[in-house]
Scaffold this motif. Sequence first.
Motif, PDB file in Angstrom:
ATOM      1  N   VAL C 339     -10.321   0.887 -13.034  1.00  0.00           N
ATOM      2  CA  VAL C 339      -9.460   0.215 -11.444  1.00  0.00           C
ATOM      3  C   VAL C 339      -9.939   0.519 -10.585  1.00  0.00           C
ATOM      4  O   VAL C 339      -9.412   0.379  -9.889  1.00  0.00           O
ATOM      5  CB  VAL C 339      -7.585   0.682 -12.255  1.00  0.00           C
ATOM      6  N   TYR C 340     -10.672   1.648 -10.715  1.00  0.00           N
ATOM      7  CA  TYR C 340     -11.493   1.822  -9.192  1.00  0.00           C
ATOM      8  C   TYR C 340     -12.148   0.879  -8.407  1.00  0.00           C
ATOM      9  O   TYR C 340     -12.905   0.022  -7.438  1.00  0.00           O
ATOM     10  CB  TYR C 340     -12.106   2.835  -8.601  1.00  0.00           C
ATOM     11  N   ILE C 341     -12.703  -0.004 -10.018  1.00  0.00           N
ATOM     12  CA  ILE C 341     -14.146  -0.955 -10.088  1.00  0.00           C
ATOM     13  C   ILE C 341     -12.935  -2.271  -9.513  1.00  0.00           C
ATOM     14  O   ILE C 341     -13.630  -2.918  -8.636  1.00  0.00           O
ATOM     15  CB  ILE C 341     -14.388  -1.326 -11.545  1.00  0.00           C
ATOM     16  N   LEU C 342     -11.335  -2.564 -10.088  1.00  0.00           N
ATOM     17  CA  LEU C 342     -10.505  -3.299  -9.485  1.00  0.00           C
ATOM     18  C   LEU C 342     -10.036  -2.945  -7.873  1.00  0.00           C
ATOM     19  O   LEU C 342      -9.743  -3.798  -6.691  1.00  0.00           O
ATOM     20  CB  LEU C 342      -9.741  -3.184  -9.968  1.00  0.00           C
ATOM     21  N   ALA C 343     -10.120  -1.711  -7.195  1.00  0.00           N
ATOM     22  CA  ALA C 343      -9.921  -1.378  -5.861  1.00  0.00           C
ATOM     23  C   ALA C 343     -10.587  -1.500  -4.489  1.00  0.00           C
ATOM     24  O   ALA C 343     -10.117  -2.210  -3.756  1.00  0.00           O
ATOM     25  CB  ALA C 343      -8.854  -0.198  -5.781  1.00  0.00           C
ATOM     26  N   LEU C 344     -11.401  -1.220  -5.191  1.00  0.00           N
ATOM     27  CA  LEU C 344     -12.496  -0.622  -4.303  1.00  0.00           C
ATOM     28  C   LEU C 344     -13.041  -2.044  -3.053  1.00  0.00           C
ATOM     29  O   LEU C 344     -12.789  -2.124  -2.299  1.00  0.00           O
ATOM     30  CB  LEU C 344     -14.095   0.279  -4.291  1.00  0.00           C
ATOM     31  N   PRO C 345     -14.038  -3.667  -3.687  1.00  0.00           N
ATOM     32  CA  PRO C 345     -14.522  -4.001  -3.350  1.00  0.00           C
ATOM     33  C   PRO C 345     -12.941  -4.081  -2.599  1.00  0.00           C
ATOM     34  O   PRO C 345     -13.053  -5.590  -1.333  1.00  0.00           O
ATOM     35  CB  PRO C 345     -14.314  -4.940  -4.244  1.00  0.00           C
ATOM     36  N   PHE C 443      -0.434  -2.643  -1.559  1.00  0.00           N
ATOM     37  CA  PHE C 443      -1.132  -0.805  -1.946  1.00  0.00           C
ATOM     38  C   PHE C 443       0.079   0.998  -1.610  1.00  0.00           C
ATOM     39  O   PHE C 443      -0.248   1.555  -2.751  1.00  0.00           O
ATOM     40  CB  PHE C 443      -2.536  -0.411  -1.184  1.00  0.00           C
ATOM     41  N   PHE C 444       0.175   1.086  -0.370  1.00  0.00           N
ATOM     42  CA  PHE C 444       1.153   1.683   0.310  1.00  0.00           C
ATOM     43  C   PHE C 444       2.084   2.011  -1.628  1.00  0.00           C
ATOM     44  O   PHE C 444       2.600   3.164  -1.904  1.00  0.00           O
ATOM     45  CB  PHE C 444       1.674   1.620   1.372  1.00  0.00           C
ATOM     46  N   ILE C 445       2.729   1.307  -1.801  1.00  0.00           N
ATOM     47  CA  ILE C 445       3.845   1.116  -2.760  1.00  0.00           C
ATOM     48  C   ILE C 445       3.200   1.709  -4.043  1.00  0.00           C
ATOM     49  O   ILE C 445       3.647   2.577  -5.018  1.00  0.00           O
ATOM     50  CB  ILE C 445       4.807  -0.054  -3.014  1.00  0.00           C
ATOM     51  N   GLY C 446       2.593   0.890  -4.100  1.00  0.00           N
ATOM     52  CA  GLY C 446       1.531   1.062  -5.845  1.00  0.00           C
ATOM     53  C   GLY C 446       0.899   2.641  -6.023  1.00  0.00           C
ATOM     54  O   GLY C 446       0.863   3.285  -6.257  1.00  0.00           O
ATOM     55  N   GLY C 447       0.140   3.080  -4.186  1.00  0.00           N
ATOM     56  CA  GLY C 447       0.337   4.817  -4.009  1.00  0.00           C
ATOM     57  C   GLY C 447       1.306   5.305  -4.867  1.00  0.00           C
ATOM     58  O   GLY C 447       0.986   7.264  -5.041  1.00  0.00           O
ATOM     59  N   ALA C 448       2.194   5.280  -4.018  1.00  0.00           N
ATOM     60  CA  ALA C 448       3.402   6.129  -4.020  1.00  0.00           C
ATOM     61  C   ALA C 448       4.111   6.139  -5.774  1.00  0.00           C
ATOM     62  O   ALA C 448       3.847   7.114  -5.681  1.00  0.00           O
ATOM     63  CB  ALA C 448       4.416   5.602  -2.821  1.00  0.00           C
ATOM     64  N   SER C 449       3.715   4.966  -5.754  1.00  0.00           N
ATOM     65  CA  SER C 449       4.411   5.264  -6.989  1.00  0.00           C
ATOM     66  C   SER C 449       3.594   6.474  -8.152  1.00  0.00           C
ATOM     67  O   SER C 449       4.110   6.774  -9.062  1.00  0.00           O
ATOM     68  CB  SER C 449       4.989   4.153  -8.182  1.00  0.00           C
ATOM     69  N   GLY C 450       1.981   5.779  -7.618  1.00  0.00           N
ATOM     70  CA  GLY C 450       1.116   6.399  -8.842  1.00  0.00           C
ATOM     71  C   GLY C 450       1.483   7.909  -8.350  1.00  0.00           C
ATOM     72  O   GLY C 450       1.359   9.698  -9.084  1.00  0.00           O
ATOM     73  N   HIS C 471       3.398  -0.158 -11.311  1.00  0.00           N
ATOM     74  CA  HIS C 471       2.895   0.704 -10.197  1.00  0.00           C
ATOM     75  C   HIS C 471       0.996  -0.128 -10.381  1.00  0.00           C
ATOM     76  O   HIS C 471       0.871  -0.774  -8.895  1.00  0.00           O
ATOM     77  CB  HIS C 471       1.841   2.130 -11.114  1.00  0.00           C
ATOM     78  N   PHE C 472       0.638  -0.847 -11.439  1.00  0.00           N
ATOM     79  CA  PHE C 472      -0.555  -1.126 -11.655  1.00  0.00           C
ATOM     80  C   PHE C 472      -0.218  -2.600 -11.049  1.00  0.00           C
ATOM     81  O   PHE C 472      -1.730  -2.821 -10.186  1.00  0.00           O
ATOM     82  CB  PHE C 472      -1.411  -0.582 -13.007  1.00  0.00           C
ATOM     83  N   MET C 477      -2.546  -6.339  -8.206  1.00  0.00           N
ATOM     84  CA  MET C 477      -2.453  -7.815  -7.993  1.00  0.00           C
ATOM     85  C   MET C 477      -1.995  -7.100  -6.752  1.00  0.00           C
ATOM     86  O   MET C 477      -2.592  -8.272  -5.183  1.00  0.00           O
ATOM     87  CB  MET C 477      -1.107  -8.464  -8.760  1.00  0.00           C
ATOM     88  N   GLY C 478      -1.433  -6.901  -5.943  1.00  0.00           N
ATOM     89  CA  GLY C 478      -1.136  -6.091  -4.242  1.00  0.00           C
ATOM     90  C   GLY C 478      -1.862  -5.729  -3.902  1.00  0.00           C
ATOM     91  O   GLY C 478      -2.112  -6.405  -2.406  1.00  0.00           O
ATOM     92  N   GLY C 479      -3.379  -5.086  -4.318  1.00  0.00           N
ATOM     93  CA  GLY C 479      -4.175  -4.989  -3.824  1.00  0.00           C
ATOM     94  C   GLY C 479      -5.356  -5.518  -3.725  1.00  0.00           C
ATOM     95  O   GLY C 479      -5.905  -6.566  -2.868  1.00  0.00           O
ATOM     96  N   LEU C 480      -5.779  -6.108  -5.102  1.00  0.00           N
ATOM     97  CA  LEU C 480      -7.083  -6.861  -4.909  1.00  0.00           C
ATOM     98  C   LEU C 480      -6.917  -8.745  -5.219  1.00  0.00           C
ATOM     99  O   LEU C 480      -7.708  -9.094  -4.639  1.00  0.00           O
ATOM    100  CB  LEU C 480      -7.657  -6.534  -6.856  1.00  0.00           C
ATOM    101  N   VAL C 481      -5.420  -8.616  -5.250  1.00  0.00           N
ATOM    102  CA  VAL C 481      -5.375  -9.844  -5.839  1.00  0.00           C
ATOM    103  C   VAL C 481      -5.550 -10.775  -4.066  1.00  0.00           C
ATOM    104  O   VAL C 481      -5.835 -11.859  -3.763  1.00  0.00           O
ATOM    105  CB  VAL C 481      -4.341 -10.526  -6.529  1.00  0.00           C
ATOM    106  N   PHE C 482      -4.376  -9.994  -3.565  1.00  0.00           N
ATOM    107  CA  PHE C 482      -4.352 -10.639  -2.292  1.00  0.00           C
ATOM    108  C   PHE C 482      -5.596  -9.875  -1.200  1.00  0.00           C
ATOM    109  O   PHE C 482      -5.974 -10.561  -0.242  1.00  0.00           O
ATOM    110  CB  PHE C 482      -3.145  -9.160  -1.022  1.00  0.00           C
TER     111      PHE C 482
END
Lengths: 285, 220, 637
Positions: C339-345, C443-450, C471-472, C477-482
């Motif tokens: 999932v960090y492979i997905l988020a970092l780029p 990503f903030f909402i996603g991270g806070a739910s994390g 959360h994911f 989607m809210g992070g990587l896809v945007f």
Amino acid sequence: MSALRPSPEMRRVLLVWLVLSVIATPLVVILLGPQLPPGAASDAAHGQQQDNTVMTAIVTPIIILLIVYFAYVLSAFKHRAEGEPEDGPPMRGDVSVMALWIGVTLTIVIFLAAWGAYELFPGETGAGGGQGPTPLAIATPADASTALPVQVIGQQWAWTFRYPTYGGVETTELVLPVNRQIRFTVTSIDVIHSFWALKLGVKADAVPNTSNVAFAKPVKLEASTVRCAELCGLWHGHMYAPLYVVTPARFLAWMAEQRSRWSPATRYLPPYATKYAPEPTYRAE
Amino acid sequence: MSFRRAGAIFSVTLVVCAGVLLGLYVTRFLEAAPPTVNAAAAGLRQSSLTLQTVAQVGHGETRDWVSYYARDPSGKWVHSTILRVPAHSLVHVTVYQYDTATGLRNPLWGQPRGIVGGVMYVNGKPLRVLNPELASHTFAIPDLGVSVPLEGVAEEAPNQCENAPCGLDKAHNTITFTFNSGAPGKYRWQCFVPCAAGFILGFGGPMQTIGYMDGTLEVV
Amino acid sequence: MNAIAADIRPARRPWWGQLGPFNMFTGILLGIGGYFLGALVIGATLSKGINSQIATDQNDMEFVLGILFGVAGFLIGMGFLNYPLARLRGAEPSLREKEEHGIWRYFTLCTDHKVVGIQYLWGVLFFFLVAGINAMLIRTELLYPTEHFWSADRYISLVGLHGTMMMMMTSSMILGPFGNYFVPIMIGSRRMAFPRLEALSFWLLPAAEVVLLASVGAQGFPSGWTGYADLSVQAKLGMDCYLISFALIGMSMALVGFNMLATVYTMRAPGMTWGRLPIFVWAVLATAILQLLAAPLLIAAMALVLMDRIVGTTFFMPFSGGSPYLYENLFWFFGHPEVYILALPGFGVVLELISVFARKPIWGYKLSVAGLMGVSLLSFFVWQHHLFVSGINADLRPFYMLTTELISIPTAFVFLNAMGTLWKGKITYTVPMLFALALFFNFFIGGASGIFNSDVPSDVTTHGSFFVMAHFHYTIMGGLVFAFFGGLFYWFPKMFGVRLNEKLGKLQFWLFFIFFNSTFFPLFAVGMLGQPRRVSAYDPSLQTLNDWVTASAYMIGVSFVVFVVNVIYSCFFERKPALGNPWRSRSIEWQLPTPVPVNNFERVPVITATPYEYGVRDAPAVANMNPTHEQVVAAGG
């Protein structure tokens, strides 16, 4: 810009943030807190609800900071003049701001981790989560020795419940006496399921050939459902059983009725054990 | 070819292909289901369901799979597990059981539950609980609290059925019971015996497939 | 290739001549042939007499061998064996494939990293849309609290297909198109370190997708994208498709990671010090480390399940000496870095975009690098948080709670960078900028739910429920896809020479952003109120929420239709030219002409500054495109 001497612009932003946080956070704690799942129908659930309230209270000022900051920045620094914008000032960074940011986030994180770990202590909340076959002494409630043992057996695709102190009778409904600590021993006889009693604040994976222990003490008379929270095949979404929390007298009456009605089947049940290995163990013949 | 022309051709091809593929996906895969079999009427607020369980279908791609069959009101056996009964009525169920015993994983299901009188009739004789090792299948509607074990045919019984649907001349047990259909709704039903021979834990293949050992009961 | 040779164009060949003897069509042919060889000849022979394969009418042995030989046939038909065989016979090393021209090279093994990037782009978009349609079908079923449209087993397969396709596709959603296209250019190189491996890592993607979609014809698979044993061992034939296709993607991921690391480490131009590396390349590096180290575990997990299914081993069979816990740990040791492979780029892309569209350098460049690398490192230490209530030794829970919460600190660095870059900037709200800003909101909402998920007591309620799903979706989607769409709108002019329509882009953005939040925010409540994941039947009291979510999800679908219309309109009808540097970016790829020449640079440049010298008076250009020999030597080349 330095962390300890913010510019007047930044000071205004921080002031707005402070005021909104001071208003919003108590509102969240007082109004939203008691509504938060999983409710207060058991000691474990109540503790988890408090835990959720604390975390929501910590997250609220952070959300407000980001909203206020971005709202200000995205409107104040929007390029409004005609034509393409010139470059902005080449600000590379400020060590004091970074240090402050890291310090604050680190403090919040360590507090949350410590708070979460504290909540796993006896009499608190983490006991609702499955702890494996040998729960920690430190996370076991004080009255665990007088707890009512209930075995939860997950199978494809139904829950059954066995009461070892009542002759090992097995039922398809989960009935519990109120105000008594319950010791759930969760196991499965085929694939991985997950026993989720939302109102009791209990979730423990049912893993075959393993027992998973969880504790909860229901404190409210309740009628709800118990669901499966781990994908286990075709009817995973239909794997629910009724849960009734009743008075001790009602519980004993129900138990007596169950024992007499299902005694023919009880004779064929294997002796009570924390885990079972029924045939077929690999391929069916 | 100009870009506009290419664009028009590309768009039309894309829409047509997407539509066709989506249509095939939805109709042939997602909506594929066995036909619905109605219970036969049997009097005022009563109906009857006749089912059979077979050791192997005997033909087609799943010839070795165990399965349920249902008889529609005209008397024809249909390879389906989608059953429909009227609401608030007594449903008299007759199951012709042609398969040999596998044994229950959880012996609890050896005692019938949720049926009228708490007693099932095997070959005409009332039975309060079945030795779990003799169970071949169960008919269980967990949401209605119904669960009935079906006794298996002896291993060495002569004249066993090899090709479904089976006739009454082959070795079988007849199990009858009655349950109350209750309020309208859609309820799932399944077998609790790990009867899928050769499959892992006995629960693969037919035990996971609607139309074989799983189905739905529509109460209308 | 020097300037003189570029003028000599080969004579125009008919399109089938341009295809060459090895291409996608020969690949498909040999793939089909390979399937028949593997299944009907080899598989049938090997499985003869094995009761568990024959007597169950589920011949996994035959099916798996067929698929494996089919994939091998496909790759051979694409021409991947040609070069190794030629070298074995003593040929000289060469990059001959790169000199092709014309549109049909996109359907062949091409060693031009820009071609591979564009192949990835269309591949990724195609599978995103297919998986998205699956999502619409899932939400349609959830309109009613019991099965209404599709039966329970089809629904479970639908969920598994959507999840698996999305996870497979998003793992190369940014690295594939933009990493392959721009990383060599950004470091001043003319090619990737291993161009044929790069092409292989792309062509594994269509192979994997076809194998996965084949599960539709093989009765689907019931385990969702996580494939937990022992359900996956018990499942029907379609499970093999999932296992093999996911393993192929694992191979593709490991190859991309390896290639990126080798390229960035060894092929930087003179003057490209680590301190001048664009932040996007740092994000690619952080991702590449994870891919290289985590993907092999996925392949191992898939292989072990396949062996349990076919050969009769009992790695994960609980009553025969194995344990399902082994699978859970093996899978999530891969799954969390995944999932960090997905988020970092995504972070890398949006930091680039914010810098360009606020016209300021990245605030805290070194901090952002520390953040990306910190996330990468920490991601290996958190995987047990997926197993908090599964019966792991309870001693472990506080430790993993701590590490999981710690990982939010380096993630927060990226937020600080964005906040600092925007302060006193000159912000223009172009479509790429809108997508980049939306990432921070989502990503903030996603991270806070994390945070809620990482806390064990709270996780007792949220694990396995729709809360986790929300959360994911918020983070991925809210992070990587945007970020993907931001990067696409930003780099589209460089890749294709035309600009995507701004009005349609803004329409797509607002539809997507508003309805994305409207879809996934209520799902936090749905999960907390007791709806587990992957169910088609739920408590009737939750129907109103579910219906609202479904309606919003359909609108997300509409936003993607707008996107497709935008692409077709901009590429075929409007064709607004955008040569040169429409965004006035200082980054090196924008200093090149459009279309980018085959070898990127006429001469290998000397890098003279970071790409973030906005607002610096008399700042040097990011690179010297025509360095003299002395300048090259002085820079250390």
